[in-house]
Design a protein around this motif. Structure first.
Motif, PDB file in Angstrom:
ATOM      1  N   GLU A   1     -39.923  -8.608  44.875  1.00 25.54           N
ATOM      2  CA  GLU A   1     -41.021  -8.159  45.740  1.00 25.54           C
ATOM      3  C   GLU A   1     -41.903  -7.142  45.012  1.00 25.54           C
ATOM      4  O   GLU A   1     -43.134  -7.188  45.113  1.00 25.54           O
ATOM      5  N   ARG A   2     -41.300  -6.223  44.300  1.00 23.08           N
ATOM      6  CA  ARG A   2     -42.079  -5.243  43.527  1.00 23.08           C
ATOM      7  C   ARG A   2     -42.899  -5.929  42.446  1.00 23.08           C
ATOM      8  O   ARG A   2     -44.063  -5.624  42.238  1.00 23.08           O
ATOM      9  N   TRP A   3     -42.280  -6.889  41.742  1.00 20.19           N
ATOM     10  CA  TRP A   3     -42.965  -7.623  40.682  1.00 20.19           C
ATOM     11  C   TRP A   3     -44.171  -8.371  41.252  1.00 20.19           C
ATOM     12  O   TRP A   3     -45.262  -8.315  40.696  1.00 20.19           O
ATOM     13  N   ALA A   4     -43.972  -9.057  42.378  1.00 18.43           N
ATOM     14  CA  ALA A   4     -45.056  -9.821  42.986  1.00 18.43           C
ATOM     15  C   ALA A   4     -46.165  -8.894  43.490  1.00 18.43           C
ATOM     16  O   ALA A   4     -47.336  -9.257  43.460  1.00 18.43           O
ATOM     17  N   GLY A   5     -45.818  -7.699  43.918  1.00 16.13           N
ATOM     18  CA  GLY A   5     -46.798  -6.767  44.469  1.00 16.13           C
ATOM     19  C   GLY A   5     -47.582  -5.986  43.427  1.00 16.13           C
ATOM     20  O   GLY A   5     -48.511  -5.259  43.773  1.00 16.13           O
ATOM     21  N   GLU A   6     -47.244  -6.131  42.154  1.00 18.20           N
ATOM     22  CA  GLU A   6     -47.932  -5.369  41.113  1.00 18.20           C
ATOM     23  C   GLU A   6     -49.350  -5.841  40.853  1.00 18.20           C
ATOM     24  O   GLU A   6     -50.118  -5.158  40.191  1.00 18.20           O
ATOM     25  N   THR A   7     -49.715  -6.997  41.342  1.00 21.46           N
ATOM     26  CA  THR A   7     -51.057  -7.527  41.145  1.00 21.46           C
ATOM     27  C   THR A   7     -51.557  -8.091  42.466  1.00 21.46           C
ATOM     28  O   THR A   7     -50.773  -8.519  43.308  1.00 21.46           O
ATOM     29  N   ALA A   8     -52.856  -8.071  42.648  1.00 19.35           N
ATOM     30  CA  ALA A   8     -53.437  -8.514  43.914  1.00 19.35           C
ATOM     31  C   ALA A   8     -53.258 -10.015  44.146  1.00 19.35           C
ATOM     32  O   ALA A   8     -53.054 -10.458  45.268  1.00 19.35           O
ATOM     33  N   ILE A   9     -53.342 -10.806  43.093  1.00 15.81           N
ATOM     34  CA  ILE A   9     -53.191 -12.256  43.229  1.00 15.81           C
ATOM     35  C   ILE A   9     -52.377 -12.818  42.073  1.00 15.81           C
ATOM     36  O   ILE A   9     -52.244 -12.188  41.033  1.00 15.81           O
ATOM     37  N   GLY A  10     -51.820 -13.986  42.272  1.00 19.62           N
ATOM     38  CA  GLY A  10     -51.227 -14.702  41.159  1.00 19.62           C
ATOM     39  C   GLY A  10     -49.728 -14.614  40.976  1.00 19.62           C
ATOM     40  O   GLY A  10     -49.179 -15.330  40.161  1.00 19.62           O
ATOM     41  N   ARG A  11     -49.038 -13.760  41.721  1.00 17.99           N
ATOM     42  CA  ARG A  11     -47.584 -13.684  41.554  1.00 17.99           C
ATOM     43  C   ARG A  11     -46.884 -13.949  42.874  1.00 17.99           C
ATOM     44  O   ARG A  11     -47.225 -13.377  43.894  1.00 17.99           O
ATOM     45  N   SER A  12     -45.893 -14.797  42.814  1.00 16.77           N
ATOM     46  CA  SER A  12     -45.042 -15.040  43.977  1.00 16.77           C
ATOM     47  C   SER A  12     -43.692 -15.546  43.480  1.00 16.77           C
ATOM     48  O   SER A  12     -43.551 -15.924  42.322  1.00 16.77           O
ATOM     49  N   TRP A  13     -42.737 -15.557  44.348  1.00  8.27           N
ATOM     50  CA  TRP A  13     -41.424 -16.074  44.006  1.00  8.27           C
ATOM     51  C   TRP A  13     -40.869 -16.806  45.210  1.00  8.27           C
ATOM     52  O   TRP A  13     -41.259 -16.562  46.342  1.00  8.27           O
ATOM     53  N   SER A  14     -39.944 -17.720  44.955  1.00 10.91           N
ATOM     54  CA  SER A  14     -39.304 -18.461  46.021  1.00 10.91           C
ATOM     55  C   SER A  14     -38.005 -19.071  45.490  1.00 10.91           C
ATOM     56  O   SER A  14     -37.777 -19.102  44.285  1.00 10.91           O
ATOM     57  N   GLY A  15     -37.197 -19.549  46.408  1.00 12.10           N
ATOM     58  CA  GLY A  15     -36.009 -20.289  46.021  1.00 12.10           C
ATOM     59  C   GLY A  15     -34.877 -19.471  45.438  1.00 12.10           C
ATOM     60  O   GLY A  15     -34.166 -19.965  44.573  1.00 12.10           O
ATOM     61  N   LEU A  16     -34.694 -18.241  45.900  1.00 15.29           N
ATOM     62  CA  LEU A  16     -33.596 -17.416  45.396  1.00 15.29           C
ATOM     63  C   LEU A  16     -32.269 -18.063  45.802  1.00 15.29           C
ATOM     64  O   LEU A  16     -32.049 -18.382  46.953  1.00 15.29           O
ATOM     65  N   GLU A  17     -31.418 -18.288  44.819  1.00 18.55           N
ATOM     66  CA  GLU A  17     -30.109 -18.868  45.119  1.00 18.55           C
ATOM     67  C   GLU A  17     -29.027 -18.237  44.238  1.00 18.55           C
ATOM     68  O   GLU A  17     -29.276 -17.876  43.096  1.00 18.55           O
ATOM     69  N   ARG A  18     -27.870 -18.107  44.814  1.00 18.37           N
ATOM     70  CA  ARG A  18     -26.737 -17.526  44.100  1.00 18.37           C
ATOM     71  C   ARG A  18     -26.070 -18.592  43.235  1.00 18.37           C
ATOM     72  O   ARG A  18     -25.874 -19.730  43.662  1.00 18.37           O
ATOM     73  N   VAL A  19     -25.711 -18.219  42.025  1.00 18.65           N
ATOM     74  CA  VAL A  19     -25.065 -19.137  41.091  1.00 18.65           C
ATOM     75  C   VAL A  19     -23.729 -18.527  40.696  1.00 18.65           C
ATOM     76  O   VAL A  19     -23.636 -17.351  40.423  1.00 18.65           O
ATOM     77  N   GLY A  20     -22.723 -19.346  40.628  1.00 14.02           N
ATOM     78  CA  GLY A  20     -21.448 -18.864  40.116  1.00 14.02           C
ATOM     79  C   GLY A  20     -20.408 -18.557  41.074  1.00 14.02           C
ATOM     80  O   GLY A  20     -20.167 -18.328  42.079  1.00 14.02           O
TER      81      GLY A  20
END
Length: 52
Positions: free
Chosen positions: A33-52
């Motif tokens: 969320e912090r990474w995506a919020g560092e810029t006004a446009i162009g960053r987003s994330w999705s599909g967080l999944e646990r591995v292992g």
């Protein structure tokens, strides 16, 4: 907790990427969320999944 950086140069603009993070889910969500919020446009994330 260890911290580090990873640098990678690209010659073309990248679209969606898959990354792996070694952190608790709550910390990972906060980090993304912090990474995506560092810029006004162009960053987003999705599909967080646990591995292992």
């Amino acid at each position: 907790m260890q911290h580090g950086t990873h640098e990678q140069s690209r010659k073309v603009h990248a679209e969606a990427q898959r990354v792996s993070l070694a952190a608790p889910e709550s910390a990972t969500r906060l980090l993304l969320e912090r990474w995506a919020g560092e810029t006004a446009i162009g960053r987003s994330w999705s599909g967080l999944e646990r591995v292992g």
